[in-house]
Write a protein that holds these residues in place. Structure first.
Motif, PDB file in Angstrom:
ATOM      1  N   TYR A  98       0.834  -1.207   0.000  1.00 54.03           N
ATOM      2  CA  TYR A  98       0.000   0.000   0.000  1.00 54.03           C
ATOM      3  C   TYR A  98       0.871   1.261   0.000  1.00 54.03           C
ATOM      4  CZ  TYR A  98      -4.717  -1.878   0.403  1.00 54.03           C
ATOM      5  OH  TYR A  98      -5.927  -2.483   0.134  1.00 54.03           O
ATOM      6  N   ARG A  99       1.889   1.300   0.856  1.00 58.72           N
ATOM      7  CA  ARG A  99       2.716   2.503   0.940  1.00 58.72           C
ATOM      8  C   ARG A  99       3.392   2.814  -0.393  1.00 58.72           C
ATOM      9  NH1 ARG A  99       3.865   0.267   6.205  1.00 58.72           N
ATOM     10  NH2 ARG A  99       5.671  -0.830   5.344  1.00 58.72           N
ATOM     11  N   ARG A 100       3.941   1.803  -1.034  1.00 57.51           N
ATOM     12  CA  ARG A 100       4.632   2.018  -2.311  1.00 57.51           C
ATOM     13  C   ARG A 100       3.695   2.614  -3.354  1.00 57.51           C
ATOM     14  NH1 ARG A 100       9.518  -0.609  -3.415  1.00 57.51           N
ATOM     15  NH2 ARG A 100      10.365  -1.807  -1.647  1.00 57.51           N
ATOM     16  N   ARG A 101       2.483   2.130  -3.394  1.00 57.55           N
ATOM     17  CA  ARG A 101       1.552   2.612  -4.409  1.00 57.55           C
ATOM     18  C   ARG A 101       1.012   3.992  -4.083  1.00 57.55           C
ATOM     19  NH1 ARG A 101       2.662  -2.270  -4.332  1.00 57.55           N
ATOM     20  NH2 ARG A 101       2.805  -3.407  -6.316  1.00 57.55           N
ATOM     21  N   LEU A 102       0.909   4.318  -2.818  1.00 56.75           N
ATOM     22  CA  LEU A 102       0.534   5.676  -2.444  1.00 56.75           C
ATOM     23  C   LEU A 102       1.631   6.676  -2.770  1.00 56.75           C
ATOM     24  CD1 LEU A 102      -1.051   4.805   0.996  1.00 56.75           C
ATOM     25  CD2 LEU A 102      -2.298   5.778  -0.941  1.00 56.75           C
ATOM     26  N   GLU A 103       2.867   6.216  -2.790  1.00 51.44           N
ATOM     27  CA  GLU A 103       3.999   7.113  -3.070  1.00 51.44           C
ATOM     28  C   GLU A 103       4.298   7.251  -4.559  1.00 51.44           C
ATOM     29  OE1 GLU A 103       7.306   5.653  -0.820  1.00 51.44           O
ATOM     30  OE2 GLU A 103       6.304   5.955   1.109  1.00 51.44           O
ATOM     31  N   ALA A 104       3.794   6.344  -5.366  1.00 50.35           N
ATOM     32  CA  ALA A 104       4.154   6.316  -6.783  1.00 50.35           C
ATOM     33  C   ALA A 104       3.386   7.377  -7.568  1.00 50.35           C
ATOM     34  CB  ALA A 104       3.867   4.931  -7.365  1.00 50.35           C
ATOM     35  N   ASP A 105       3.987   7.856  -8.646  1.00 46.05           N
ATOM     36  CA  ASP A 105       3.276   8.738  -9.558  1.00 46.05           C
ATOM     37  C   ASP A 105       2.176   7.946 -10.259  1.00 46.05           C
ATOM     38  OD1 ASP A 105       4.804  10.974  -9.020  1.00 46.05           O
ATOM     39  OD2 ASP A 105       6.290  10.491 -10.563  1.00 46.05           O
ATOM     40  N   GLY A 106       1.140   8.639 -10.666  1.00 41.16           N
ATOM     41  CA  GLY A 106       0.096   7.977 -11.424  1.00 41.16           C
ATOM     42  C   GLY A 106      -1.190   7.837 -10.629  1.00 41.16           C
ATOM     43  N   GLU A 107      -2.171   7.246 -11.259  1.00 41.77           N
ATOM     44  CA  GLU A 107      -3.497   7.106 -10.684  1.00 41.77           C
ATOM     45  C   GLU A 107      -3.518   6.012  -9.621  1.00 41.77           C
ATOM     46  OE1 GLU A 107      -6.832   7.795  -9.455  1.00 41.77           O
ATOM     47  OE2 GLU A 107      -6.358   8.975 -11.255  1.00 41.77           O
ATOM     48  N   VAL A 108      -4.019   6.334  -8.452  1.00 37.55           N
ATOM     49  CA  VAL A 108      -4.085   5.341  -7.359  1.00 37.55           C
ATOM     50  C   VAL A 108      -5.473   5.348  -6.715  1.00 37.55           C
ATOM     51  CG1 VAL A 108      -1.623   5.308  -6.829  1.00 37.55           C
ATOM     52  CG2 VAL A 108      -3.101   7.023  -5.737  1.00 37.55           C
ATOM     53  N   GLU A 109      -6.495   5.681  -7.490  1.00 36.84           N
ATOM     54  CA  GLU A 109      -7.833   5.768  -6.913  1.00 36.84           C
ATOM     55  C   GLU A 109      -8.274   4.445  -6.302  1.00 36.84           C
ATOM     56  OE1 GLU A 109     -12.425   6.994  -8.122  1.00 36.84           O
ATOM     57  OE2 GLU A 109     -10.805   7.168  -9.601  1.00 36.84           O
ATOM     58  N   ALA A 110      -7.925   3.327  -6.933  1.00 37.36           N
ATOM     59  CA  ALA A 110      -8.318   2.031  -6.378  1.00 37.36           C
ATOM     60  C   ALA A 110      -7.705   1.825  -4.998  1.00 37.36           C
ATOM     61  CB  ALA A 110      -7.899   0.905  -7.318  1.00 37.36           C
ATOM     62  N   VAL A 111      -6.487   2.301  -4.813  1.00 35.40           N
ATOM     63  CA  VAL A 111      -5.785   2.137  -3.537  1.00 35.40           C
ATOM     64  C   VAL A 111      -6.413   3.030  -2.463  1.00 35.40           C
ATOM     65  CG1 VAL A 111      -3.571   2.399  -2.355  1.00 35.40           C
ATOM     66  CG2 VAL A 111      -3.648   1.464  -4.674  1.00 35.40           C
ATOM     67  N   THR A 112      -6.634   4.290  -2.776  1.00 35.00           N
ATOM     68  CA  THR A 112      -7.208   5.195  -1.781  1.00 35.00           C
ATOM     69  C   THR A 112      -8.652   4.829  -1.469  1.00 35.00           C
ATOM     70  OG1 THR A 112      -7.729   6.807  -3.535  1.00 35.00           O
ATOM     71  CG2 THR A 112      -5.678   7.117  -2.320  1.00 35.00           C
ATOM     72  N   TYR A 113      -9.391   4.377  -2.470  1.00 38.63           N
ATOM     73  CA  TYR A 113     -10.770   3.947  -2.224  1.00 38.63           C
ATOM     74  C   TYR A 113     -10.794   2.727  -1.305  1.00 38.63           C
ATOM     75  CZ  TYR A 113     -15.694   2.961  -3.119  1.00 38.63           C
ATOM     76  OH  TYR A 113     -17.045   2.743  -2.972  1.00 38.63           O
ATOM     77  N   SER A 114      -9.859   1.816  -1.536  1.00 35.84           N
ATOM     78  CA  SER A 114      -9.743   0.638  -0.681  1.00 35.84           C
ATOM     79  C   SER A 114      -9.458   1.038   0.764  1.00 35.84           C
ATOM     80  CB  SER A 114      -8.634  -0.278  -1.204  1.00 35.84           C
ATOM     81  OG  SER A 114      -8.288  -1.267  -0.274  1.00 35.84           O
TER      82      SER A 114
END
Length: 250
Positions: A98-114
């Motif tokens: 989760y942390r890596r994907r929150l830090e990465a550039d790009g769309e992360v709506e699925a992660v934040t919604y989760s």
């Protein structure tokens, strides 16, 4: 550029007879049927956790599938696996993912919604999830900010409305020390009032709000200050309070 995890997931899907085409995805079983990324997630994501891999590698493959498909359902299957009789999944791999994907550039709506609707709204997991994605690190983020860490902090603050106030207030107070986080902190406070499961203490939230360095004309700033000063804890527990605040501030 596709991540290594996504590349591994693409290879796994190919072995499963699913491949990407120009307008979507197709399976070898029915090549005439065009599938969406969501279709693939619903039909295949759960299969990752039946693979002959150790749980950490299953989880890494699932995150690769999330990177590839950008589909919220993949995060659902991750949580189902975590709560299954064979769970929990390795916590270090789970939260690092989760942390890596929150830090990465790009769309992360699925992660934040989760995070928002699953991990944060569930009081059985909310405190641990918030600590893992922000609370444990907020001091370091404020002391040694980087673009990636600030991105993660902003995203988590903005969707932290359902987290219990006693859990998130220390992180909110620490975030207050870094003006770059003030807009996201404001959105977190606003969500804490407006979300169905949002949680705050009005007096403490107002004290934080009054210390934010924001433009005076920030949308909803005056309204939020008004409802907090009146002692309201949540939009849905005080029907009409927000509309009355907006009218009085207009």
């Amino acid at each position: 550029m596709e991540t290594q995890a996504a590349e591994a997931a693409r290879r796994w899907l190919a072995d499963e007879g699913v491949r990407q085409v120009r307008d979507g995805w197709v399976s070898d079983a029915a090549p005439e049927v065009l599938l969406t990324a969501g279709d693939v997630a619903h039909s295949r994501a759960g299969d990752v956790f039946a693979e002959d891999l150790d749980p950490a590698d299953q989880l890494r493959l699932a995150f690769g599938l999330l990177d590839l498909l950008d589909a919220y359902w993949v995060t659902c299957e991750i949580r189902f696996a975590n709560e299954s009789s064979e769970g929990p999944l390795p916590a270090d791999v789970l939260w690092d993912g989760y942390r890596r994907r929150l830090e990465a550039d790009g769309e992360v709506e699925a992660v934040t919604y989760s995070l928002w609707v699953d991990w944060f709204e569930d009081q059985a997991t909310s405190a641990t999830a918030f600590a893992e994605v922000l609370g444990n690190d907020i001091g370091r983020i404020v002391a040694e900010p980087s673009d990636a860490l600030l991105r993660r902090a902003r995203l988590v603050l903005e969707c932290s409305g359902p987290v219990r106030w006693t859990v998130k207030e220390p992180a909110y107070r620490t975030a207050l020390r870094l003006p770059a986080l003030h807009p996201a902190l404001f959105r977190g406070l606003r969500a804490s009032f407006h979300d169905v499961y949002g949680d705050l203490e009005p007096a403490a939230a107002l004290a934080l709000l009054d210390r934010l360095d924001l433009p005076a004309d920030t949308r909803h700033l005056a309204g939020l200050r008004h409802v907090l000063a009146a002692g309201h804890r949540n939009h849905h527990r005080s029907p009409g309070a927000w509309d009355a605040a907006v009218r009085s501030c207009s």
